[in-house]
Design an enzyme around this catalytic site. Structure first.
Site, PDB file in Angstrom:
ATOM      1  N   ARG A  44      -8.676  50.189  50.149  1.00  0.00           N
ATOM      2  CA  ARG A  44      -9.359  51.431  49.798  1.00  0.00           C
ATOM      3  C   ARG A  44      -9.578  52.247  51.064  1.00  0.00           C
ATOM      4  NH1 ARG A  44     -12.637  50.991  53.276  1.00  0.00           N
ATOM      5  NH2 ARG A  44     -13.731  52.777  52.429  1.00  0.00           N
ATOM      6  N   ALA A  46      -9.133  56.601  52.086  1.00  0.00           N
ATOM      7  CA  ALA A  46      -8.040  57.542  51.813  1.00  0.00           C
ATOM      8  C   ALA A  46      -6.750  57.268  52.610  1.00  0.00           C
ATOM      9  CB  ALA A  46      -8.547  58.961  52.036  1.00  0.00           C
ATOM     10  N   ARG A  87      -5.390  56.083  41.763  1.00  0.00           N
ATOM     11  CA  ARG A  87      -6.713  56.669  42.066  1.00  0.00           C
ATOM     12  C   ARG A  87      -6.518  58.179  42.231  1.00  0.00           C
ATOM     13  NH1 ARG A  87     -10.599  53.826  46.192  1.00  0.00           N
ATOM     14  NH2 ARG A  87     -12.117  54.852  44.846  1.00  0.00           N
ATOM     15  N   GLN A 194     -19.695  49.817  50.339  1.00  0.00           N
ATOM     16  CA  GLN A 194     -18.719  49.853  51.444  1.00  0.00           C
ATOM     17  C   GLN A 194     -19.408  49.939  52.808  1.00  0.00           C
ATOM     18  OE1 GLN A 194     -18.486  51.534  48.619  1.00  0.00           O
ATOM     19  NE2 GLN A 194     -16.385  52.042  48.067  1.00  0.00           N
ATOM     20  N   ASP A 235     -12.031  62.273  51.592  1.00  0.00           N
ATOM     21  CA  ASP A 235     -10.931  61.879  50.696  1.00  0.00           C
ATOM     22  C   ASP A 235     -10.024  63.057  50.377  1.00  0.00           C
ATOM     23  OD1 ASP A 235     -13.108  59.719  50.155  1.00  0.00           O
ATOM     24  OD2 ASP A 235     -11.179  58.924  49.505  1.00  0.00           O
ATOM     25  N   ASN A 245     -15.886  63.319  49.341  1.00  0.00           N
ATOM     26  CA  ASN A 245     -16.023  62.024  50.011  1.00  0.00           C
ATOM     27  C   ASN A 245     -16.901  61.145  49.120  1.00  0.00           C
ATOM     28  OD1 ASN A 245     -15.444  60.311  52.312  1.00  0.00           O
ATOM     29  ND2 ASN A 245     -17.593  60.510  52.864  1.00  0.00           N
ATOM     30  N   LYS A 246     -17.106  59.935  49.547  1.00  0.00           N
ATOM     31  CA  LYS A 246     -17.854  58.944  48.751  1.00  0.00           C
ATOM     32  C   LYS A 246     -19.147  59.514  48.187  1.00  0.00           C
ATOM     33  CE  LYS A 246     -16.851  55.697  47.770  1.00  0.00           C
ATOM     34  NZ  LYS A 246     -16.211  55.543  46.427  1.00  0.00           N
TER      35      LYS A 246
END
Ligand code: MRU
Length: 348
Positions: A44, A46, A87, A194, A235, A245-246
């Site tokens: 995982r 990007a 994804r 993460q 990302d 992003n996350k």
């Protein structure tokens, strides 16, 4: 630390779902196995997803290289569609697959064995360039890091999320090397942790001072003046500078804005989607409910409760102090810098 590599015609990757308890490798012999590893987030981040897809594409080409040229190209188009569907948010996945398809187009008419050899070279180069770009990002980003810096980061934009070294953690590594880092604060990053499982793991392993906090502590930590700057990965970056992003990145950016703390996005040019006008058009992945209702396999919510689980959010360009890339630092107005960057990239 390198999360993915090519070994004797196969793709080997660290199974990131097992970290930090066990560092185990998975060997993928087929493109379907690579696709599953991306979907299940065993690999995982990007740039790492992009590298994995490129290697997966090579595995498919090897599988089909004895077919007639027309059928070979047709099969590879299907493989690209399959890998693209793993994804939706990180643009590096589509960027890497486009690069691979450009190689196929360049050698069209040649023997599929020759095309496959070229694809293998291209995928290895892509991984190598990602590592080089991250080192360059680290050097450039260092200019934004004050002495004795206390940096807050979210999720994992480290070696594990790339072909090696990391983006946001690349700058942090460079700052540590230059003796300019006091401490890293890392959000645990629910629901899949993460930050706690991967970023803290990378930093502890290298002896870089790190303090783990839960996501809802970030506001307090910023308000107390415990952090000098925030650095996160991306990302996908739209043409106007909006960043996906996350999940939780947007809240952090607003908190940094309110507390007058610089908020930096650190990403290679492969994370830009130059054709996409704003972040509102970025597809946001929604993942399964059990990621929210369960913690370490243990249920933490009543059975049957409704769940919303978006994996990413959009931070508007106005909250971003600068974007650090391998070819330079973009300052506001981000839209103007990104337009110029797009021209540079298109000319390469
Ligand atoms: O869902 P993940 O773990 O793939 O999300 C990763 C992130 O959001 C990272 O911050 C991003 O990919 C940048 S990695 C250099």
């Amino acid at each position: 630390m390198q999360p993915i590599w090519w070994e004797e015609g196969k793709v080997v990757l660290i199974d990131q779902s097992k970290l930090p308890h066990r560092q185990e490798n998975i060997t993928c012999s087929t493109y379907q196995e690579v696709g599953d590893a991306i979907r299940e987030m065993r690999v995982r981040g990007a740039p790492a997803i992009g590298v994995a897809a490129a290697f997966g594409f090579v595995l498919a080409a090897r599988e089909y290289e004895n077919l007639p040229a027309g059928l070979f190209s047709q099969k590879l188009r299907k493989v690209a569609t399959f890998l693209s569907a793993t994804r939706p948010t990180a643009v590096n996945l589509f960027w890497a697959l486009r690069k691979m398809q450009m190689v196929v187009a360049e050698y069209i008419g040649d023997d599929p064995h020759i095309i496959t050899n070229e694809l293998e070279k291209a995928a290895l180069k892509l991984a190598e360039e990602d590592r080089d770009n991250n080192r360059r990002i680290g050097e450039l980003g260092l200019s934004l890091v004050c002495p004795n810096a206390r940096i807050l980061t979210h999720c994992n934009a480290g070696a594990l999320a790339t072909a090696g070294y990391g983006t946001a953690l690349g700058v942090i590594r460079a700052a540590q090397g230059a003796g300019r880092l006091e401490r890293v604060y890392v959000d645990e990053t629910r629901p899949l942790l993460q930050g706690a499982r991967l970023t803290a793991y990378e930093l502890v392993k290298e002896g870089i001072p790190v303090t783990l906090i839960t996501d809802n502590m970030a506001g307090y930590v910023l308000q107390q003046g415990m952090v000098d700057l925030v650095m996160v990965g991306a990302d996908r970056i739209a043409a106007n500078g909006d960043v996906a992003n996350k999940i939780g990145t947007y809240s952090l950016a607003v908190l940094a804005w309110v507390n007058n703390i610089p908020f930096y996005v650190v990403a290679p040019t492969s994370s830009f989607d130059f054709q996409l006008a704003t972040g509102a058009h970025i597809p946001i992945e929604e993942r399964e409910a059990h990621e929210v209702t369960h913690f370490l396999g243990q249920s933490t919510a009543p059975a049957g409760v409704d769940v919303f689980n978006p994996s990413f959010d959009i931070t508007q360009a106005e909250y971003i102090t600068a974007i650090i890339t391998e070819v330079g630092i973009l300052a506001p107005p981000l839209k103007v810098g990104i337009e110029k960057l797009g021209e540079v990239v298109a000319g390469e």
